[in-house]
Design an enzyme around this catalytic site. Sequence first.
Site, PDB file in Angstrom:
ATOM      1  N   SER A 127      71.073 -16.833  12.642  1.00 59.88           N
ATOM      2  CA  SER A 127      71.015 -18.038  11.825  1.00 59.88           C
ATOM      3  C   SER A 127      72.389 -18.669  11.760  1.00 59.88           C
ATOM      4  CB  SER A 127      70.545 -17.692  10.404  1.00 59.88           C
ATOM      5  OG  SER A 127      70.664 -18.810   9.547  1.00 59.88           O
ATOM      6  N   TYR A 140      71.049 -12.681   2.910  1.00 60.12           N
ATOM      7  CA  TYR A 140      70.552 -13.181   4.194  1.00 60.12           C
ATOM      8  C   TYR A 140      71.716 -13.530   5.120  1.00 60.12           C
ATOM      9  CZ  TYR A 140      68.025 -16.188   7.506  1.00 60.12           C
ATOM     10  OH  TYR A 140      67.491 -16.751   8.647  1.00 60.12           O
TER      11      TYR A 140
END
Length: 251
Positions: A127, A140
């Site tokens: 990501s 995350y």
Amino acid sequence: MLEGKTVLITGASGGLGGLVANQLTAEGARVVALGRSRPDANIAEFLPHDLSTPSGIEAAAQAIEGRQWDILVNLAGVQHFGPVEQEDPAHLLSGYLINLVAPVRLAQAAAPGMKARGAGQIVNIGSIFGSINFAHFATYSSAKAGLRGFSQALRRELAGTGVDVTYVAPRAVRTAMVSDRVLEFAKLTQMHIDPPEATARRIVSAIRARRRDVYLGFPEAFFVRLNALLPGLVDRALSANDRKAAQLFAR
């Protein structure tokens, strides 16, 4: 390039993973999906394993060892949006297991066979948040940062073996993982959320071309480079958005 390849993919039951699996199949690959629930995607085989527990990860790793995999795609992921102290401890643990530990263990299980044949590809879907570590996405972001570091280290370790390592970092994608509160945050901060179809095409293109590191989206890809050189500058650039995000949790 993908015709006749055997591809193992995690996360195919999700909105993005299903599209990636379908496109890989359409391009002639034999796609095997691994996860808790059988995806609706067009796949050749399903391996039921839970990547949110240590025992589930180990069972999955043992199931794929000794099989011939041309490509491993680690795409499964979960996300917490909010102050880190508000994240449920069980979710925190399973998040690191799914986002980081499972990809590492599956790569460890698949790599020996690839090295023995002198050909293969390990694809880790990270990501942009793994390079620009956003407030309120702390666990995350840190898990994806670890996956990015693992991908770079593994690529160096496998140099000269015929096994390539591809790291793809999308920005936010409009799937079920994007909650209503994330959508609200996106409106407040003008954060881009990409359609899953476009992101899936970019991921498959990176796999097909056997690219090394791919960062999707502008200006996010630019900020990745800027954050590596001048993190303090990025801190100041993001501070206003961080304050806006904090307001969402003060209600």
